[in-house]
Each structure stands twice: as structure tokens, then as C-alpha cells.
Scaffold this motif. Structure first.
Motif, PDB file in Angstrom:
ATOM      1  N   UNK A 201      88.605-106.193  33.112  1.00 28.88           N
ATOM      2  CA  UNK A 201      87.894-105.015  32.617  1.00 28.88           C
ATOM      3  C   UNK A 201      86.790-104.600  33.582  1.00 28.88           C
ATOM      4  N   UNK A 202      86.053-105.586  34.101  1.00 31.54           N
ATOM      5  CA  UNK A 202      85.002-105.269  35.076  1.00 31.54           C
ATOM      6  C   UNK A 202      85.596-104.656  36.333  1.00 31.54           C
ATOM      7  N   UNK A 203      86.705-105.235  36.824  1.00 32.82           N
ATOM      8  CA  UNK A 203      87.305-104.741  38.071  1.00 32.82           C
ATOM      9  C   UNK A 203      87.809-103.307  37.910  1.00 32.82           C
ATOM     10  N   UNK A 204      88.542-103.021  36.817  1.00 28.36           N
ATOM     11  CA  UNK A 204      89.091-101.675  36.677  1.00 28.36           C
ATOM     12  C   UNK A 204      88.002-100.668  36.340  1.00 28.36           C
ATOM     13  N   UNK A 205      86.937-101.110  35.662  1.00 26.62           N
ATOM     14  CA  UNK A 205      85.829-100.198  35.392  1.00 26.62           C
ATOM     15  C   UNK A 205      85.143 -99.784  36.687  1.00 26.62           C
ATOM     16  N   UNK A 206      84.900-100.760  37.571  1.00 27.30           N
ATOM     17  CA  UNK A 206      84.261-100.452  38.847  1.00 27.30           C
ATOM     18  C   UNK A 206      85.175 -99.601  39.718  1.00 27.30           C
ATOM     19  N   UNK A 207      86.472 -99.883  39.686  1.00 30.87           N
ATOM     20  CA  UNK A 207      87.417 -99.066  40.449  1.00 30.87           C
ATOM     21  C   UNK A 207      87.391 -97.616  39.977  1.00 30.87           C
ATOM     22  N   UNK A 208      87.311 -97.410  38.674  1.00 33.16           N
ATOM     23  CA  UNK A 208      87.250 -96.044  38.156  1.00 33.16           C
ATOM     24  C   UNK A 208      85.959 -95.362  38.579  1.00 33.16           C
ATOM     25  N   UNK A 209      84.857 -96.096  38.559  1.00 33.97           N
ATOM     26  CA  UNK A 209      83.580 -95.519  38.985  1.00 33.97           C
ATOM     27  C   UNK A 209      83.638 -95.154  40.472  1.00 33.97           C
ATOM     28  N   UNK A 210      84.177 -96.069  41.298  1.00 32.25           N
ATOM     29  CA  UNK A 210      84.292 -95.792  42.728  1.00 32.25           C
ATOM     30  C   UNK A 210      85.179 -94.571  42.967  1.00 32.25           C
ATOM     31  N   UNK A 211      86.289 -94.496  42.223  1.00 30.02           N
ATOM     32  CA  UNK A 211      87.219 -93.378  42.389  1.00 30.02           C
ATOM     33  C   UNK A 211      86.544 -92.066  42.011  1.00 30.02           C
ATOM     34  N   UNK A 212      85.821 -92.063  40.890  1.00 30.27           N
ATOM     35  CA  UNK A 212      85.138 -90.848  40.454  1.00 30.27           C
ATOM     36  C   UNK A 212      84.066 -90.437  41.449  1.00 30.27           C
ATOM     37  N   UNK A 213      83.288 -91.406  41.934  1.00 29.43           N
ATOM     38  CA  UNK A 213      82.244 -91.093  42.910  1.00 29.43           C
ATOM     39  C   UNK A 213      82.834 -90.535  44.197  1.00 29.43           C
ATOM     40  N   UNK A 214      83.960 -91.120  44.625  1.00 33.12           N
ATOM     41  CA  UNK A 214      84.614 -90.613  45.839  1.00 33.12           C
ATOM     42  C   UNK A 214      85.058 -89.177  45.645  1.00 33.12           C
ATOM     43  N   UNK A 215      85.637 -88.882  44.484  1.00 31.70           N
ATOM     44  CA  UNK A 215      86.101 -87.523  44.220  1.00 31.70           C
ATOM     45  C   UNK A 215      84.936 -86.543  44.124  1.00 31.70           C
ATOM     46  N   UNK A 216      83.838 -86.989  43.504  1.00 28.40           N
ATOM     47  CA  UNK A 216      82.681 -86.102  43.393  1.00 28.40           C
ATOM     48  C   UNK A 216      82.103 -85.814  44.772  1.00 28.40           C
ATOM     49  N   UNK A 217      81.961 -86.871  45.583  1.00 34.69           N
ATOM     50  CA  UNK A 217      81.384 -86.702  46.911  1.00 34.69           C
ATOM     51  C   UNK A 217      82.275 -85.849  47.805  1.00 34.69           C
ATOM     52  N   UNK A 218      83.589 -85.966  47.634  1.00 32.57           N
ATOM     53  CA  UNK A 218      84.498 -85.200  48.487  1.00 32.57           C
ATOM     54  C   UNK A 218      84.755 -83.812  47.942  1.00 32.57           C
ATOM     55  N   UNK A 219      84.189 -83.511  46.762  1.00 29.14           N
ATOM     56  CA  UNK A 219      84.318 -82.165  46.221  1.00 29.14           C
ATOM     57  C   UNK A 219      85.570 -81.922  45.417  1.00 29.14           C
ATOM     58  N   UNK A 220      86.301 -82.981  45.108  1.00 29.62           N
ATOM     59  CA  UNK A 220      87.514 -82.778  44.320  1.00 29.62           C
ATOM     60  C   UNK A 220      87.198 -82.363  42.896  1.00 29.62           C
ATOM     61  N   UNK A 221      86.011 -82.709  42.398  1.00 32.37           N
ATOM     62  CA  UNK A 221      85.598 -82.271  41.075  1.00 32.37           C
ATOM     63  C   UNK A 221      84.641 -81.088  41.247  1.00 32.37           C
TER      64      UNK A 221
END
Length: 385
Positions: A201-221
Motif C-alpha cells: 500500500x505504501x509503495x503504490x501510494x507513493x508511486x501514484x503521488x510520483x506519477x501525479x506530480x510528474x504529470x502536473x509538472x509536465x503540464x499533462x494536467x
């Protein structure tokens, strides 16, 4: 000594806590297929724990044991689907739910009333298959090289190895043998499950946070339907692309799908800074908009990956279009100080009116782009040698 029913209830409560935290994060955050599948996996794990607890309280309820077996395997299948979705692969939901149906029926046919091991070997085979495939998937595409991806691989890989041992000892020595009771009994399995649920649960939660942050920073959102670089986001691109290919066939025209990925964008970010990497992404987006036909649909999947769908009277037109793209990239420096030029890996798939539609073209273009990357990049593969 804590009895098996109490252990199962404790495991179920911990799973509920982890699931509530993760599901609430998914519900109030940006919803995507990855979060939905991983949330579903935790929810099926809750259902499995509750079903086993019901069976422990009343062994005459054989259906509860069968449901627990099926939901446990489906839960592991959802974890696998979530990892495939994270990596951008095609989903195989029918495999997961088909396996769950088979396990449920097999458990009902295996003298389920009062028999806690009814259907267990079939369920374990499903768990072994899904967790093994999930572990392998963790080392590919977007998850490769990520620390939390490796942690998740250890979690699901450990489960695959454990259930393989449990399956073998159960068949060779039986559930009443000392080896099975000590190493693979209910208490041992539940204790391991508790550790793996927390770590997973910790690993997939952090992966989702990293994925969301990457998308936000790259402008995908950005604005609904668009990324910040002025092209469509991926869901709108794939929907529009499928429609464009279908309509082109109806009008007797050919279609082309192009997948373009910047070579070594991660290395560019590391060596020159993220600002330089962002300029590289923006330049590629601008070049695509300038060189692709005005009727083409352009979308962005991730930081350095774009897709194009275009129609043409002659499939050979795609060659001229890609040549214009390469010439424009050669003329565009994304770091004037170091005079850096972009190189890209390109996969192209074109189809005449009688050939397969969107999905085949998209898969073929993606496969050729992957091959171009594997061969060192700075390469266009369109099916010709």
C-alpha cells in the motif's frame, strides 16, 4: 494462542484501514485507471478477508469460502492490471475476472461445506500467476528504475514465491503436515499478508503521488482536453484518433499513426536541468504542430512521448511528413549554449482502407517506437528495412 478466525479478522481490519486510506486518496484526487484498479484490488482483499471470517464462524457456509478464494485471486489480478495500466499497456480484465469465476466454481465443486481448503490449490495457482506477472511487469517501461517499483516487485514477487511453496507442500505433504502448519499455515500466511499489504500500500501510494506530480509538472494536467504544450491530452487523443481512423476508412482514405519519443529525456533532465528538458518537450510539440498536416490530431502521453494521427490519400505521404519532422528538429536547438539538438525515436504505422483499424495501427506504431528506442534511438521505423 490466537485462533485462526481472530487472525483473519485482524488481517481484514488492517486491510480495511489501508484500503480506506488509499481509496479516499483516489476518490478525492485525480481519478485514473491505475488508482481504480489498485483500489479495486484492496476492496477485493477486504471482501476476501470478510468472506473467510464468515466461513470461520460458520463452516457450513461453503459459498463464503468459495467467494473468499475467488476475490483473493481477483484482488491480485487487479494489482497486476494496475501495474500494466501504470506502464501504459493494454488491459486484460477478462483474464482476471474469468479466473475468478473458475476459482469460485472449482471451490463450490470441491466439497466446500466444512472444508476450509476447498478450492484452495486452484485459488493459489491464480494468485501465483497474477503476482508473478505483476513482479515481471514492475521491471519494464515506466516502473523500471523506480525505487518504489522495485519495492512493489519485491512485495508481489515474495507473494508469488510463498504461494508457490504453499501449493507444492500442500500437494506433497497435505494440510495437516508439520511442514505446512509451521511454514504455510493460516497464521503464517496471514502474518505475511499483513506485512505485504502495508508495504504494498505504501509503495503504490507513493508511486501514484510520483506519477501525479510528474504529470502536473509536465503540464499533462492542464485545461480539460489539453496539455500545457498546446496539444491534446492522451485520453482525448486516443478517442479522437480512433474516430478519425474509422471515418477515414469510410471515405476511402488511408490513415497513419505516429508515436514519437524524445531520446534520453531523463538524462537531459539530469545533466542540464529540468528547465532544459521542458524546453526540449515544448520544442518537439511546436515542431509537430508546424510540420504535421493541419488535419492531423496530435496528443501527448507523457513528458517526452507524443502521438499523431493523420489521414492521407496515399500511405507514401507519411515518409515526406516524417522527413519534414526530422529536418525541423535538426534546425531547432533546445539549449543554445550547448547547441543541443533533439533526437527522437519514431514508430510509424500506415493502413489502407481495407486494413485493420485504430487499435492495430496504434499497437504497431508503439511497437516500432519501442524497437527504435531499443536499437539506440534517433531512428524511424515504419516497417521497411
Amino acid at each position: 494462542m490466537i485462533d485462526a478466525t481472530t487472525v483473519l479478522i485482524m488481517s481484514g481490519l488492517l486491510t480495511v484501514v489501508c484500503a480506506v486510506i488509499f481509496v479516499l486518496n483516489s476518490a478525492f484526487g485525480r481519478q485514473d485507471a491505475v488508482g481504480l484498479f489498485w483500489s479495486a484490488g484492496l476492496l477485493f482483499a477486504i471482501g476476501s478477508s470478510m468472506s473467510f471470517a464468515v466461513f470461520g464462524l460458520d463452516p457450513s457456509m461453503g459459498w463464503a469460502n468459495a467467494a473468499g478464494n475467488a476475490m483473493l485471486a481477483i484482488g491480485m489480478g487487479c494489482v497486476w492490471l494496475g501495474i500494466r495500466s501504470f506502464n501504459g499497456r493494454r488491459l486484460r480484465m477478462w483474464i482476471v475476472f474469468g479466473a475468478g469465476a473458475i476459482i469460485f466454481v472449482a471451490s463450490l465443486l470441491d466439497s466446500p461445506f466444512g472444508n476450509e481448503w476447498a478450492g484452495a490449490p486452484v485459488s493459489w495457482l491464480g494468485i501465483i500467476a497474477f503476482t508473478a506477472m505483476a513482479a515481471v511487469e514492475c521491471f519494464s517501461r515506466r516502473l523500471s528504475g523506480r525505487l518504489n517499483g522495485r519495492i512493489l516487485a519485491v512485495v508481489v514477487g515474495t507473494e508469488a514465491v510463498f504461494y508457490s511453496g504453499r501449493f507444492i507442500v500442500f500437494l506433497t505433504s497435505g494440510a495437516q503436515s508439520s511442514a505446512f502448519q509451521v511454514w504455510f499455515g493460516t497464521a503464517t500466511t496471514t502474518g505475511l499478508a499483513i506485512l505485504l499489504v502495508v508495504a504494498g500500500t505504501l509503495a503504490i501510494s507513493i508511486l501514484r503521488i510520483e506519477r501525479t506530480n510528474t504529470y502536473i509538472e509536465s503540464g499533462l494536467y492542464a485545461e480539460p482536453g489539453f496539455s500545457h504544450v498546446g496539444v491534446l491530452d492522451w485520453p482525448h487523443f486516443t478517442t479522437g484518433g480512433a474516430d478519425r481512423v474509422s471515418r477515414a476508412k469510410n471515405h476511402g482514405m488511408s490513415s497513419g499513426v505516429v508515436i514519437v519519443t524524445i531520446d534520453s529525456l531523463g538524462d537531459i533532465n539530469t545533466a542540464f536541468g529540468k528547465d532544459v528538458g521542458d524546453r526540449a518537450v515544448q520544442i518537439l510539440a511546436d515542431v509537430l504542430r508546424d510540420t504535421m498536416p493541419p488535419t492531423a490530431i496530435i496528443g501527448r502521453e507523457s513528458a517526452g512521448t507524443f502521438g499523431v494521427v493523420t489521414t492521407m490519400a496515399d500511405p507514401a505521404e507519411a515518409e515526406d511528413t516524417i522527413a519534414r519532422l526530422h529536418n525541423a528538429l535538426v534546425e531547432s536547438a533546445f539549449d543554445s549554449r550547448a547547441n543541443l539538438r533533439l533526437t527522437v525515436s519514431v514508430g510509424v504505422a500506415t493502413g489502407a482502407t481495407t486494413e485493420a483499424g485504430w487499435q492495430k495501427l496504434f499497437d504497431l506504431a508503439t511497437q516500432r517506437r519501442d524497437e527504435a528506442e531499443a536499437r539506440g534511438g534517433n531512428l524511424v521505423l515504419d516497417g521497411r528495412e
